[in-house]
Each structure stands twice: as structure tokens, then as C-alpha cells.
Design a protein around this motif. Structure first.
Motif, PDB file in Angstrom:
ATOM      1  N   TYR A 100       0.817  -1.222   0.000  1.00 36.86           N
ATOM      2  CA  TYR A 100       0.000   0.000   0.000  1.00 36.86           C
ATOM      3  C   TYR A 100       0.852   1.275   0.000  1.00 36.86           C
ATOM      4  N   GLY A 101       1.833   1.319   0.903  1.00 39.37           N
ATOM      5  CA  GLY A 101       2.681   2.507   0.988  1.00 39.37           C
ATOM      6  C   GLY A 101       3.484   2.735  -0.286  1.00 39.37           C
ATOM      7  N   MET A 103       2.505   1.749  -3.280  1.00 39.42           N
ATOM      8  CA  MET A 103       1.532   2.177  -4.286  1.00 39.42           C
ATOM      9  C   MET A 103       1.342   3.693  -4.189  1.00 39.42           C
ATOM     10  N   ILE A 104       1.283   4.200  -2.950  1.00 40.01           N
ATOM     11  CA  ILE A 104       1.121   5.643  -2.761  1.00 40.01           C
ATOM     12  C   ILE A 104       2.347   6.389  -3.311  1.00 40.01           C
ATOM     13  N   ARG A 148       4.073  -4.425   6.416  1.00 43.53           N
ATOM     14  CA  ARG A 148       3.523  -3.245   5.761  1.00 43.53           C
ATOM     15  C   ARG A 148       4.190  -1.970   6.263  1.00 43.53           C
ATOM     16  N   ALA A 149       4.492  -1.945   7.555  1.00 49.60           N
ATOM     17  CA  ALA A 149       5.108  -0.747   8.127  1.00 49.60           C
ATOM     18  C   ALA A 149       6.590  -0.660   7.766  1.00 49.60           C
TER      19      ALA A 149
ATOM     20  N   ASP B 207      -0.874   7.148   7.666  1.00 53.28           N
ATOM     21  CA  ASP B 207       0.445   6.816   8.213  1.00 53.28           C
ATOM     22  C   ASP B 207       1.386   6.321   7.117  1.00 53.28           C
ATOM     23  N   LEU B 208       0.807   5.625   6.128  1.00 52.39           N
ATOM     24  CA  LEU B 208       1.619   5.068   5.040  1.00 52.39           C
ATOM     25  C   LEU B 208       1.779   6.071   3.900  1.00 52.39           C
ATOM     26  N   GLY B 209       1.341   7.301   4.128  1.00 53.19           N
ATOM     27  CA  GLY B 209       1.593   8.354   3.149  1.00 53.19           C
ATOM     28  C   GLY B 209       0.380   8.781   2.349  1.00 53.19           C
ATOM     29  N   LEU B 214      -6.846  10.362  -1.264  1.00 51.83           N
ATOM     30  CA  LEU B 214      -6.448   8.994  -1.620  1.00 51.83           C
ATOM     31  C   LEU B 214      -6.997   7.992  -0.610  1.00 51.83           C
TER      32      LEU B 214
END
Lengths: 341, 300
Positions: A100-101, A103-104, A148-149, B207-209, B214
Motif C-alpha cells: 500500500y505505501g 503504491m502511494i 507493511r510498516a 500513516d503510510l503516506g 487517496l
């Protein structure tokens, strides 16, 4: 180890009239395993959320890597969190959760999937990428949250009681794994827990929280051996607190002192060794706990004392002492620890 | 008493069966039974001379259903149902979001009360009230003229198809009343869906940006989609079957519900009425399977 990773300067956070975080200051160093330890409602989770940016400080300054972050939203902070409930996205596969991170950050799909696979490998979940979070066990979900983190290689990882929902065996195993992982990736871990054993076993340094304030901040050994306040002495491990006249009689000083239960010897005869403190009492109760026996002894002119004696002799199927027996307690003078008055 | 309870303890399946007997009887006989009777009726036909229903299998009623005039009715109703559903999503979402996320507990209860309150009064009364509100001499036009905005309603009413002599005699009026009447059925499932999303998921996203927009599209929206679909089932199917609102407010061009009413009542053509009722059912079945295919229920 000299650069500052997270620094609080007189940070306040109030909820209504409650001071959740009250003038807290500390400085976490780079690559340190730093633990916020305290009972629920002591402000430790709020401090973590202040670092992540989910809460904003009412007063004081928060620095991440020496940069003031008070007004920077969570999505612009180079900090990732492992949530207490793991907060995995239920509508995505495990792989998409981990990626997810990335992808962002607009990393192309093949590349981010590869990195996510590697992260899953690191937490030993290879091959589970296509599952949904609901199809995993608690321990596996915990690892997905960790992967994930970590996959985005943050400078700081925040962990909010991540092992709280796991059973004892798994928790002990994950403690070892987490510590190894932290050494391996070499980033700052800030860890929130109410479990003092967990804190002692994993941390480089511990901040003990109570009522929104830090009672003591030091290395695990110092926290345990030289608690500064009676709260720290009682919360981290078990302690016998001796105050007032008895304290003066036994130690020769007016300030109260603590003595750990495992440092006290229980004997029938009076201990004659030099440099020992001796006091008499009556057995109140005896609890057999497998590895050790916990006895409560009522002192003749003092409080109820807790004593831990290791069960070294496997043959002794019956206890050495019984309720109502007269016993002598003794300990080496060096084990007494005087608290700040 | 004691022997009875121990009997049920021993035969748990039997007690379950006893518990379910009444609802099963209701669902099986009254609900499914009448539905299949309805379906069967649609395959009969009406004898044009005698006015009697001919109880023989035929597709002639369905051929009749697909005549241009009837397709016109179906097209009009489906379009209205679609537009009403889309508009209710747009209007309901911000309110549901406020109720579920932003509001304080006291404000939240008040908002729930306000949303539910219209449901306590008769729906026919409210529809007639809207006819008065939307009438040429009604309060809305008076208000618009005071604001010097009459040109706005005049312009809208000048549009082809949806326009008309006044709001209460145009499709715009029908649409507004549908939107008002069905709105609570959209707000409640969306609010319930939003309340079910743990706050930590949005925190994890940020937290993940993930910036707020979004996070909304990647986390909130997919998770609330089942709620939106549930709400749209209400607004869509209720609009498809309603026969009162278009009769009171609108330009008197018929909708499916009105045709069903006329065919089975005045015209006595029960087969055609049944065939007409099958249309919303088929449309809803298609809609649900499409929603399922698009993954609307994956987050359930």
C-alpha cells in the motif's frame, strides 16, 4: 547512535480537562529500541500518536530527525506505525496491504509487488500474499502489519502494544523476533507496552509513564535495580516498600527504600552473615508457582512482605514453611534501594 | 416444565424447527407462493373478446410488454430510478459522513432523529405537501421570486422533457419528491457502513503516506460501498415500484407502478400487470449481480 531520532520538548496534550500528556520531554537516539512503559491511561499511547501525527500537541515541540513536525500531517512524516488492532485493510489481499505505501509512492506494480514479497519473506510469511487478512491467524496478521510498516523503509517504526492480542508462547517468540528484526534493519523502534517483562527484555531504554508524566527514563537494568520512585519500583517487577521508623531502624536512613522479593532469604534460624539486614515475621500465606514460591510474610512491626524463593530442590514435595510459622527474613545491605524522598 | 425443556435440550434440531416454523411458513407460502403465482400469471394471456384470463402458457403477454408504448413506460421509470438513486447518493453521503464521523454524540443523535422523523408521518400526506410546495403559487416559487431567482426555475421548466408549466407538473418535481421521500433509506445504510469502518484503518492509510483524498478512495469508499449498494437497492426499487408520487406530482405520463395498478384494477389485465411487475425484479437481479461482479460485497 548520537543523532536524535525523536525529541519531545515540554509537550502537552489535554483531552477536555484530562492531561493525557503533561510536559513530557525525552530524546530518542537513532537506531534505538525505545519503550514507553506504563499502565493504561498513563499517556504512553498518546505520546506515540503525537509522533505519528494522529494527535497534535497543545503545547511544546516535537522533533523528528531534528525537524520540527508540530504542524506536519501524518502522511508527510517519515514514520510508520504498527497498530494495536493491526489495522489491515480487509478489502485488499495481504500483498496489496503490504504494498500500500509503495503504491502511494507510485512505484510500478511489478517492482512494488517484488518488494512486498521480500518484506513478507522477512517476516516469514512467504506465499501468503494472495490471502485476505480475515484468513490469517492473529500472529500472522501481526507480521503482515509489521511487513507493511517496514517495507517503505521508514526512519522510525512506532509499535502500539503490537503483541497484546497474542498468546504467551507466541508473544515470547515475537519478542525475540522483533528485537532481531530491529537490529537487522537498524532503524529506531518506539514501542508502547504495559508489560514490564516485555519492556525489560527488548529495550535499549525505557520511559516509565504515570499520569501523563515520565517517572523515570533509563536503561532496563537501572529501571529495575534503581527505581527512582515508589511507582516505578511497584510497576516494574514486584517490590517491597519500607518507610518511616522501620526504614530508619533497618537501614539507618530516614528515606524509604525498596527491596526486591527475590533478594530476600527466608530462614528458620537467624542469619549470622555480616552486612545483612535481619527482620522477623509470621508466614501469612504461601503460593507455589512452579519455578518459584511466593510467600507473604507479616512483619512484626511493619508491612506485609513479598518473598520469592526459587524452587531449586525437586525432591521437596511439601513446602518448607506453613501459614503461621515464625520466620526470619534477611538480605544483603547492598540490595536495598533508597527512593528519592 | 422441566421435562419439556430437557426434551428440547435432547432434540435441538426439533426446537430449531419449531422456532423457524412460523417465519418459514410465512416466507414459503405467502411470500414465495405469491411471487410464483405472479410469475405464472405473466405467462397467461387475456382474451380480448371475453376479458377472461386464458390459463394457458403463452409468451404473448411479454410480446405485448415490449410494445413501444410500454417500453416507453419502462424506460421512463428506470431513468427516473437511476437519477433519483445517483442524486440520493450525492445528497446522502455528506450527511451520513457527518453523522458517522464528524458529529459529537449529541449532534449525532439529533441528526438521526431528524433523518428518521419524516418516516413517522404518512407518506401520502408528505407527497401532497410537496405538491403544494412545488405549485406555481407555492412557497418555493414565492421564495425564489423574493430572492430574484425566478429566472432559475423558469429556465429549468423551459427545458424539454423534464420541464413543464410548473414544478409540480414536471418531471423535475417528480424527481424532487422521490429524492425527498427515499433519502432516509440512503442515509441510514451509508451512515451504518461508515460507522463500521475502524478509525485505525484511515490512520493506517495516512500513516503510510496517503493524503485524505487517496485514503477516501482507497479505503473509505470500497468499505462503505456495500452500504451505498444497500441504500441504492432501496431508492432504486422503491422508485421502480411507486405509483403514488408520479400520480400526484408530475406531468401525468405513466410509470411502471401506475401501469400495474391500472392493468390489474381498471383494465382487469392481470397477466400484463404481472409481466410489468417482473420488470423491476429482473432489473434488480441484474443490478445486484453487477454490483457483486464489481466487488461491492467483498468488504462485507
Amino acid at each position: 547512535m548520537t543523532n536524535s531520532s525523536v525529541r519531545f520538548e515540554n509537550v502537552n496534550r489535554h483531552f477536555g480537562g484530562i492531561k493525557a500528556v503533561d510536559k513530557v520531554s525525552f530524546d530518542v537516539k537513532e537506531a534505538e529500541f525505545f519503550t514507553f512503559l506504563g499502565p493504561s491511561g498513563s499517556g504512553k499511547t498518546t505520546c506515540l500518536r503525537l509522533i505519528a501525527g494522529f494527535e497534535q500537541a497543545d503545547k511544546g515541540q516535537i522533533f523528528i530527525s531534528d525537524k520540527l513536525v508540530n504542524s506536519i500531517p501524518p502522511y508527510d512524516r517519515d514514520v510508520h506505525t504498527v497498530f494495536q488492532d493491526y489495522a489491515l485493510f480487509p478489502h485488499m489481499t495481504v500483498l496489496d496491504n503490504v504494498a500500500y505505501g509503495l503504491m502511494i509512492k507510485k512505484i510500478p506494480k511489478p517492482q512494488r509487488h517484488k518488494q512486498a514479497e521480500q518484506a513478507l519473506e522477512m517476516v516469514r510469511l512467504t506465499g501468503l500474499g494472495n490471502r485476505r487478512p480475515a484468513q490469517l491467524s492473529g500472529g500472522q496478521r501481526q507480521r503482515v502489519a509489521l511487513a507493511r510498516a517496514l517495507v517503505g523503509r521508514p526512519k522510525i517504526l512506532l509499535l502500539d502494544e503490537p503483541l497484546g492480542a497474542l498468546d504467551l508462547k507466541l508473544r515470547e517468540q515475537m519478542q525475540v523476533e522483533l528485537k532481531e528484526l530491529q537490529t537487522q534493519v537498524g532503524i529506531t523502534f518506539i514501542y508502547v507496552t504495559h508489560d514490564q517483562e516485555e519492556a525489560l527484555s527488548m529495550s535499549d531504554r525505557i520511559a516509565v509513564f504515570n499520569h501523563g508524566k515520565i517517572e523515570q527514563l533509563d536503561h532496563p537494568r537501572v529501571i529495575y535495580e534503581q527505581p527512582k520512585t515508589s511507582f516505578v519500583a511497584g510497576f516494574v517487577g514486584t517490590s517491597n516498600l519500607i518507610e518511616g521508623q522501620l526504614a530508619q531502624k533497618l537501614s539507618g536512613q530516614t528515606s524509604p527504600f525498596t527491596i526486591r522479593p527475590e533478594r530476600i532469604r527466608l530462614t528458620q534460624e537467624i542469619d549470622t552473615a555480616p552486612q545483612t539486614i535481619k527482620v522477623a515475621g509470621t508466614v501469612h500465606d504461601i503460593i507455589y508457582l512452579g519455578m518459584y514460591t511466593r510467600s507473604h510474610i507479616q512483619l512484626d512491626d511493619g508491612p506485609l512482605m513479598t518473598v520469592h524463593s526459587q524452587n531449586l530442590d525437586s525432591n521437596s514435595s511439601s513446602p518448607k514453611f506453613h501459614k503461621g510459622d515464625r520466620v526470619n527474613l534477611s538480605w544483603a545491605a547492598e540490595h536495598m534501594h533508597h527512593l528519592e524522598p | 416444565m422441566r421435562s419439556l425443556s430437557s426434551f428440547f435440550y435432547r432434540y435441538q434440531r426439533l426446537s430449531l424447527l419449531l422456532l423457524l416454523a412460523l417465519p418459514l411458513l410465512w416466507l414459503g407460502v405467502i411470500y414465495l407462493g405469491s411471487l410464483s403465482a405472479l410469475l405464472a400469471q405473466s405467462f397467461f394471456s387475456l382474451d380480448g373478446f371475453t376479458g377472461q384470463v386464458v390459463k394457458e402458457f403463452t409468451l404473448s403477454t411479454y410480446t405485448q410488454l415490449f410494445s413501444p408504448a410500454n417500453l416507453d413506460v419502462i424506460g421512463r421509470t428506470v431513468t427516473m430510478a437511476l437519477v433519483v438513486t445517483l442524486a440520493s447518493i450525492i445528497v446522502a453521503f455528506p450527511l451520513a459522513y457527518t453523522m458517522a464521523r464528524a458529529a459529537s454524540p449529541a449532534l449525532r443523535s439529533l441528526l438521526y432523529l431528524l433523518v428518521l422523523m419524516p418516516l413517522w408521518s404518512s407518506y401520502v400526506v408528505r407527497v401532497y405537501a410537496w405538491k403544494l410546495i412545488l405549485a406555481k403559487e407555492g412557497v418555493l416559487n414565492w421564495f425564489l421570486s423574493k430572492l430574484h431567482l425566478s429566472w432559475l426555475s423558469d429556465g429549468l421548466l423551459g427545458l424539454p422533457v423534464i420541464g413543464g408549466p410548473s414544478l409540480s407538473l414536471s418531471f423535475i418535481g417528480t424527481f424532487l419528491v422521490f429524492l425527498y421521500i427515499w433519502l432516509p433509506y440512503m442515509i441510514l445504510p451509508i451512515a451504518a457502513g461508515l460507522e463500521r469502518i475502524p478509525k485505525s484503518l484511515l490512520e493506517a492509510s495516512s500513516d503510510l503516506g496517503g493524503k485524505p483524498a487517496l485514503s477516501f478512495w482507497r479505503v473509505t469508499f470500497p468499505l462503505v460501498l456495500p452500504g451505498i449498494v444497500a441504500g441504492s437497492i432501496f431508492t432504486f426499487s422503491l422508485t421502480l415500484g411507486d405509483y403514488i408520487i408520479p400520480g400526484v406530482v408530475g406531468n401525468s405520463q405513466p410509470f411502471i407502478g401506475q401501469v400495474v395498478l391500472i392493468q390489474q384494477g381498471t383494465a382487469g389485465n392481470i397477466p400484463l400487470a404481472a409481466a410489468f411487475t417482473v420488470v423491476p425484479m429482473v432489473i434488480m437481479a441484474l443490478y445486484l449481480s453487477l454490483a457483486r461482479k464489481l466487488g461491492a460485497f467483498e468488504a462485507l
